[in-house]
Design a protein around this motif. Structure first.
Motif, PDB file in Angstrom:
ATOM      1  N   ALA A 122       1.056 -10.480  -9.734  1.00  0.00           N
ATOM      2  CA  ALA A 122       0.856 -11.892  -9.401  1.00  0.00           C
ATOM      3  C   ALA A 122       1.414 -12.238  -8.022  1.00  0.00           C
ATOM      4  CB  ALA A 122       1.512 -12.772 -10.460  1.00  0.00           C
ATOM      5  N   HIS A 123       2.205 -11.349  -7.445  1.00  0.00           N
ATOM      6  CA  HIS A 123       2.826 -11.585  -6.146  1.00  0.00           C
ATOM      7  C   HIS A 123       3.179 -10.239  -5.536  1.00  0.00           C
ATOM      8  CE1 HIS A 123       6.182 -10.742  -8.771  1.00  0.00           C
ATOM      9  NE2 HIS A 123       5.960 -11.869  -9.437  1.00  0.00           N
ATOM     10  N   ASP A 124       3.395 -10.225  -4.254  1.00  0.00           N
ATOM     11  CA  ASP A 124       3.899  -9.002  -3.625  1.00  0.00           C
ATOM     12  C   ASP A 124       5.255  -8.681  -4.235  1.00  0.00           C
ATOM     13  OD1 ASP A 124       1.698  -9.305  -2.046  1.00  0.00           O
ATOM     14  OD2 ASP A 124       2.776  -9.314  -0.126  1.00  0.00           O
ATOM     15  N   ASN A 125       5.471  -7.422  -4.602  1.00  0.00           N
ATOM     16  CA  ASN A 125       6.749  -7.063  -5.212  1.00  0.00           C
ATOM     17  C   ASN A 125       7.156  -5.649  -4.821  1.00  0.00           C
ATOM     18  OD1 ASN A 125       6.203  -5.085  -7.698  1.00  0.00           O
ATOM     19  ND2 ASN A 125       4.525  -6.572  -7.616  1.00  0.00           N
ATOM     20  N   SER A 126       8.359  -5.312  -5.146  1.00  0.00           N
ATOM     21  CA  SER A 126       8.910  -4.021  -4.753  1.00  0.00           C
ATOM     22  C   SER A 126       8.541  -2.934  -5.752  1.00  0.00           C
ATOM     23  CB  SER A 126      10.430  -4.103  -4.638  1.00  0.00           C
ATOM     24  OG  SER A 126      10.972  -2.825  -4.359  1.00  0.00           O
ATOM     25  N   ALA A 127       8.151  -1.770  -5.234  1.00  0.00           N
ATOM     26  CA  ALA A 127       7.843  -0.621  -6.087  1.00  0.00           C
ATOM     27  C   ALA A 127       9.067   0.242  -6.337  1.00  0.00           C
ATOM     28  CB  ALA A 127       6.745   0.219  -5.439  1.00  0.00           C
ATOM     29  N   MET A 128      10.204  -0.121  -5.735  1.00  0.00           N
ATOM     30  CA  MET A 128      11.408   0.700  -5.819  1.00  0.00           C
ATOM     31  C   MET A 128      12.656  -0.173  -5.926  1.00  0.00           C
ATOM     32  SD  MET A 128      10.622   3.996  -5.361  1.00  0.00           S
ATOM     33  CE  MET A 128       9.250   5.004  -4.775  1.00  0.00           C
ATOM     34  N   ILE A 185      17.011  -5.229  -3.396  1.00  0.00           N
ATOM     35  CA  ILE A 185      15.909  -5.614  -4.284  1.00  0.00           C
ATOM     36  C   ILE A 185      15.726  -4.600  -5.400  1.00  0.00           C
ATOM     37  CG2 ILE A 185      14.078  -4.414  -2.992  1.00  0.00           C
ATOM     38  CD1 ILE A 185      12.343  -6.992  -3.433  1.00  0.00           C
ATOM     39  N   MET A 186      15.321  -5.091  -6.561  1.00  0.00           N
ATOM     40  CA  MET A 186      15.078  -4.239  -7.717  1.00  0.00           C
ATOM     41  C   MET A 186      13.576  -4.069  -7.935  1.00  0.00           C
ATOM     42  SD  MET A 186      18.211  -3.828  -8.254  1.00  0.00           S
ATOM     43  CE  MET A 186      19.693  -4.697  -7.718  1.00  0.00           C
ATOM     44  N   THR A 187      13.218  -2.994  -8.622  1.00  0.00           N
ATOM     45  CA  THR A 187      11.805  -2.711  -8.892  1.00  0.00           C
ATOM     46  C   THR A 187      11.144  -3.898  -9.608  1.00  0.00           C
ATOM     47  OG1 THR A 187      12.265  -0.352  -9.081  1.00  0.00           O
ATOM     48  CG2 THR A 187      10.204  -1.130 -10.029  1.00  0.00           C
ATOM     49  N   GLY A 188      10.011  -4.337  -9.074  1.00  0.00           N
ATOM     50  CA  GLY A 188       9.264  -5.442  -9.679  1.00  0.00           C
ATOM     51  C   GLY A 188       9.664  -6.805  -9.179  1.00  0.00           C
ATOM     52  N   ALA A 189      10.744  -6.885  -8.412  1.00  0.00           N
ATOM     53  CA  ALA A 189      11.181  -8.190  -7.903  1.00  0.00           C
ATOM     54  C   ALA A 189      10.235  -8.669  -6.804  1.00  0.00           C
ATOM     55  CB  ALA A 189      12.602  -8.095  -7.370  1.00  0.00           C
ATOM     56  N   VAL A 190      10.080  -9.988  -6.695  1.00  0.00           N
ATOM     57  CA  VAL A 190       9.227 -10.588  -5.668  1.00  0.00           C
ATOM     58  C   VAL A 190       9.774 -10.256  -4.279  1.00  0.00           C
ATOM     59  CG1 VAL A 190       8.379 -12.767  -4.714  1.00  0.00           C
ATOM     60  CG2 VAL A 190       8.536 -12.472  -7.187  1.00  0.00           C
ATOM     61  N   MET A 191       8.868  -9.868  -3.387  1.00  0.00           N
ATOM     62  CA  MET A 191       9.281  -9.606  -2.013  1.00  0.00           C
ATOM     63  C   MET A 191       9.755 -10.910  -1.371  1.00  0.00           C
ATOM     64  SD  MET A 191       8.941  -6.346  -1.193  1.00  0.00           S
ATOM     65  CE  MET A 191       8.685  -6.245   0.587  1.00  0.00           C
ATOM     66  N   CYS A 231       9.620 -10.342   4.410  1.00  0.00           N
ATOM     67  CA  CYS A 231       9.845  -8.910   4.166  1.00  0.00           C
ATOM     68  C   CYS A 231       8.535  -8.243   3.761  1.00  0.00           C
ATOM     69  CB  CYS A 231      10.891  -8.706   3.072  1.00  0.00           C
ATOM     70  SG  CYS A 231      12.534  -9.319   3.484  1.00  0.00           S
ATOM     71  N   ASP A 232       8.290  -7.060   4.312  1.00  0.00           N
ATOM     72  CA  ASP A 232       7.067  -6.346   3.973  1.00  0.00           C
ATOM     73  C   ASP A 232       7.294  -4.866   3.699  1.00  0.00           C
ATOM     74  OD1 ASP A 232       7.583  -5.289   6.468  1.00  0.00           O
ATOM     75  OD2 ASP A 232       5.830  -6.166   7.444  1.00  0.00           O
ATOM     76  N   THR A 233       8.546  -4.436   3.715  1.00  0.00           N
ATOM     77  CA  THR A 233       8.872  -3.017   3.573  1.00  0.00           C
ATOM     78  C   THR A 233      10.096  -2.860   2.684  1.00  0.00           C
ATOM     79  OG1 THR A 233       8.055  -2.649   5.827  1.00  0.00           O
ATOM     80  CG2 THR A 233       9.388  -0.883   4.850  1.00  0.00           C
ATOM     81  N   ASN A 252       6.330   1.044   0.069  1.00  0.00           N
ATOM     82  CA  ASN A 252       6.939   0.689  -1.222  1.00  0.00           C
ATOM     83  C   ASN A 252       6.802  -0.800  -1.571  1.00  0.00           C
ATOM     84  OD1 ASN A 252       7.932   3.428  -1.527  1.00  0.00           O
ATOM     85  ND2 ASN A 252       9.479   2.886   0.007  1.00  0.00           N
ATOM     86  N   ARG A 253       5.733  -1.410  -1.045  1.00  0.00           N
ATOM     87  CA  ARG A 253       5.442  -2.799  -1.397  1.00  0.00           C
ATOM     88  C   ARG A 253       4.136  -2.830  -2.185  1.00  0.00           C
ATOM     89  NH1 ARG A 253       3.330  -7.357   2.823  1.00  0.00           N
ATOM     90  NH2 ARG A 253       2.096  -5.522   3.387  1.00  0.00           N
ATOM     91  N   ARG A 254       4.157  -3.440  -3.349  1.00  0.00           N
ATOM     92  CA  ARG A 254       2.944  -3.662  -4.127  1.00  0.00           C
ATOM     93  C   ARG A 254       2.367  -5.015  -3.736  1.00  0.00           C
ATOM     94  NH1 ARG A 254       6.145  -2.567  -9.595  1.00  0.00           N
ATOM     95  NH2 ARG A 254       6.150  -0.273  -9.715  1.00  0.00           N
ATOM     96  N   LEU A 255       1.091  -5.020  -3.368  1.00  0.00           N
ATOM     97  CA  LEU A 255       0.467  -6.247  -2.906  1.00  0.00           C
ATOM     98  C   LEU A 255      -0.060  -7.095  -4.062  1.00  0.00           C
ATOM     99  CD1 LEU A 255      -1.588  -4.813   0.090  1.00  0.00           C
ATOM    100  CD2 LEU A 255       0.633  -5.979   0.187  1.00  0.00           C
ATOM    101  N   GLN A 256      -0.052  -8.389  -3.882  1.00  0.00           N
ATOM    102  CA  GLN A 256      -0.624  -9.311  -4.867  1.00  0.00           C
ATOM    103  C   GLN A 256      -2.088  -8.945  -5.122  1.00  0.00           C
ATOM    104  OE1 GLN A 256      -1.595 -13.346  -3.557  1.00  0.00           O
ATOM    105  NE2 GLN A 256      -0.598 -14.148  -5.408  1.00  0.00           N
TER     106      GLN A 256
END
Length: 425
Positions: A63-69, A110-116, A120-122, A149-153
């Motif tokens: 649903a939003h850009d989030n962290s993969a790591m 940042i934790m995995t799955g948290a909103v970017m 921030c883009d990296t 390591n950014r998951r896009l919306q």
């Protein structure tokens, strides 16, 4: 439904008394029409059912850009040719976004799955950070690239696009996908109703006295298992004696209550085998013998009674032939009737451990045991005796070796076609 004249015109040398297996599969496929009717089920009740309509995603996933790591989020513009030190401005948890600002030269833990965080883009994984303190981190040059390591919306699924297509058989992962979209109910095809019975005066049901010359009816339980595993609503009509009147009455009952009928026995050329005769009386028989082993006597057609109609699969009487005929002919047709997307059985190419005798001019389905050799390469061997009455061999086998119509003898080490039973039977 395709009629006999159309079939005869389409297939060179059409002979319903000795039809090639591939031609029989084509005839069945071109003759079958999906059933109508659907219902809405909750996800917990929909496993194994066939979707009756496309499911369109109402939201973006994610649903939003989030962290993969687990790591530190920052702007990729801060990366340079030299090591860079970034000040830690705060922390972002999954479900608890960081709401502050992030300036140049700053980062957010940042934790995995948290909103970017905004700006921030990296993300650099925790284990790749050169040095870490409570207030700052140091990133070595070349460790990460901007956007890593950014998951896009909407990266997995964009709102308004199909998540699952009509005809999909719902598996556990599909239920999870639907739940991730907030969808709790789905439209599914109604269950396919299949009536089945065995024929033969020699058959006895479990619990009955086994008179001399009689045998217990194993086919009914095998067919029940295969139909149930396929997701059908099964109607067990028991054992029917070798009598045209009894067989016709049972077929009429089956036709009036089911979408399809599966019989075992009564389709060979014996004096007491009446299935094809009664089929022809009630409808049309497309073929009744195949150039295959085991299972040469197999009939397919459509019958009608009192305004109702049903497809009929007349399987052989020998236990192994029943299973082979079902899996390689009836199974695909029943899935087609359910409205399921067609998925051909996956065929592997595997080395035969020993020579196999095979006569050209018929398709053979031999029971096999698939294993790995000492070097981890797949290999297959036959189970032993391939008699069509040796049901134990089907229990011991984990695959079927499929030798095509024109195939001759197989040498040891030669590659053969193999269909694995896992997930099938």
């Amino acid at each position: 439904m395709t009629n006999l004249a159309d079939i005869a015109a389409r297939i060179d040398g059409y002979n319903p008394d000795a039809l090639e297996a591939g031609h029989a599969q084509d005839i069945i496929r071109s003759s079958i029409a999906p059933i109508e009717g659907w219902e809405t089920l909750t996800l917990t009740a929909a496993l194994g059912r066939v979707l009756a309509a496309d499911i369109v995603s109402p939201i973006n996933v994610p649903a939003h850009d989030n962290s993969a790591m687990d790591g530190y989020a920052f702007s990729g513009r801060d990366i340079g040719e030299h090591a860079v030190e970034l000040q830690v401005a705060g922390v972002a948890f999954a479900g608890h976004p960081y709401t502050g600002g992030v300036k140049a030269g700053q980062c957010v833990r940042i934790m995995t799955g948290a909103v970017m965080p905004p700006g921030c883009d990296t993300v650099i994984p925790h284990e790749l950070v050169q040095s870490i303190s409570e207030t700052a981190i140091t990133i070595a040059p070349g460790t990460v690239k901007p956007g890593d390591n950014r998951r896009l919306q909407g990266e997995d699924l964009a709102a308004g696009t199909p998540a699952l297509r009509k005809g999909k058989i719902l598996r556990p992962a599909d239920l999870g996908l639907l739940a991730s979209l907030g969808i709790g109910e789905v439209p599914v095809q109604r269950r396919l109703r299949v009536a089945f019975f065995s024929t033969g005066d020699e058959l006895r049901s479990i619990g009955e006295k086994l008179d001399e010359g009689c045998i217990y009816d194993s086919n009914r339980y095998t067919v029940y298992g295969m139909l149930t595993r396929l997701g059908c609503e099964v109607i067990d009509l028991g054992v029917v004696c070798d009598d045209p009147a009894s067989l016709e009455a049972t077929l009429r009952t089956a036709c009036e209550t089911a979408d399809a009928i599966v019989t075992s026995g009564g389709v060979s050329a014996g004096d007491a085998d009446y299935t094809t005769t009664v089929m022809a009386k009630l409808g049309e028989v497309h073929f009744w013998k195949l150039a295959m082993r085991p299972g040469r006597p197999m009939a397919f057609g459509k019958i009608a009674s009192n305004g109702k109609s049903a497809y009929l699969f007349g399987l052989p009487g020998n236990p192994v032939a029943v299973m082979v005929s079902f899996y390689f002919f009836a199974r695909d047709a029943l899935l087609q009737m359910m409205g399921a997307q067609r998925e051909a059985l996956p065929m592997l190419r595997v080395a035969s451990q020993s020579a196999i005798r095979k006569k050209p001019g018929r398709t053979e389905y031999q029971r096999g045991i698939l294993s790995l050799d000492d070097e981890g390469r797949a290999q297959v061997r036959v189970t032993g005796s391939q008699g069509s009455g040796v049901l134990r061999s089907m229990s011991e086998a984990n695959c079927m070796i499929v030798l095509p119509h024109g195939q001759g003898d197989v040498d040891a080490g030669e590659l053969v076609n193999v269909v694995v039973f896992d997930g099938l039977c």
